[in-house]
Motif scaffolding. Structure first.
Motif, short mmCIF file in Angstrom:
data_model
loop_
_atom_site.label_atom_id
_atom_site.label_comp_id
_atom_site.label_asym_id
_atom_site.label_seq_id
_atom_site.Cartn_x
_atom_site.Cartn_y
_atom_site.Cartn_z
N MET A 103 0.81 -1.34 0.01
CA MET A 103 -0.03 0.01 -0.12
C MET A 103 1.01 1.14 -0.08
O MET A 103 1.71 1.31 0.46
N HIS A 104 0.36 2.25 -0.72
CA HIS A 104 1.09 3.35 -0.79
C HIS A 104 0.08 4.55 -0.13
O HIS A 104 -1.27 4.80 -0.75
N THR A 105 0.59 5.77 0.38
CA THR A 105 -0.25 6.50 1.01
C THR A 105 0.17 8.09 0.51
O THR A 105 1.46 8.17 0.81
N GLY A 124 -2.89 11.67 2.04
CA GLY A 124 -3.73 10.94 2.59
C GLY A 124 -4.68 10.08 1.89
O GLY A 124 -5.48 9.61 2.50
N LYS A 125 -4.15 9.52 0.65
CA LYS A 125 -5.19 8.83 -0.18
C LYS A 125 -4.22 7.65 0.04
O LYS A 125 -2.96 7.74 -0.30
N GLU A 126 -4.90 6.45 0.04
CA GLU A 126 -4.26 5.11 -0.25
C GLU A 126 -4.45 4.45 -1.35
O GLU A 126 -5.52 4.56 -1.97
N TYR A 127 -3.31 3.88 -1.85
CA TYR A 127 -3.32 3.20 -3.08
C TYR A 127 -2.70 1.88 -3.05
O TYR A 127 -1.64 1.71 -2.41
#
Length: 114
Positions: free
Chosen positions: A1-3, A6-9
Motif C-alpha cells: 500500500m502507498h499513501t 492522505g489517499k491510499e493506493y
C-alpha cells in the motif's frame, strides 16, 4: 500500500491513475504539452467537455501539483492560464506513449472495419 496526500493506493499503477485517470485529464494534459493555455482556449480545443467538468478536472490536476494556474490581474479582463508544472512535465513521455498507442488502435480498427 502507498499513501500519498492522505489517499491510499494498492500499487504504483493506481497512484498514476489516481492522478491522471478519468476521461479528460490526459486530454487536458496533452493539450498543455506545447505551452500554457487559457481556460477558453482549452474549452475551444476540447469542445465536447462541459464547463463544469473542465473546471473540476483542472482543479484536481492543480491540487495534485501537475498543472499550475496563473492569474494575471494587472488589467481587466482577468486572464487565467494553465500550464504544466515541472512535476507535470515528467508525464510528457507517458502522454506521448498514450497518444501513440491510441493512434495504433485507431489504425488497427480502421483496417478491420474496411
Amino acid at each position: 500500500m502507498h499513501t500519498i496526500k492522505g489517499k491510499e493506493y494498492p500499487c504504483s499503477t493506481s497512484v498514476t491513475m489516481g492522478i491522471i485517470g478519468g476521461k479528460w485529464k490526459t486530454v487536458i494534459l496533452f493539450h498543455l504539452i506545447d505551452g500554457p493555455l487559457r481556460y477558453n482556449e482549452l474549452r475551444k480545443t476540447i469542445k465536447v467537455v462541459t464547463e463544469r467538468t473542465l473546471s473540476l478536472q483542472l482543479k484536481s490536476l492543480e491540487e495534485d501539483g501537475v498543472i499550475e494556474r496563473k492569474v494575471y490581474s494587472e488589467k481587466p479582463p482577468l486572464k487565467v492560464e494553465y500550464s504544466l508544472t515541472d512535476f507535470g512535465k515528467t508525464l510528457i513521455p507517458l502522454l506521448r506513449s498514450i497518444v501513440e498507442w491510441g493512434e495504433s488502435v485507431v489504425e488497427l480498427y480502421s483496417e478491420v472495419e474496411s
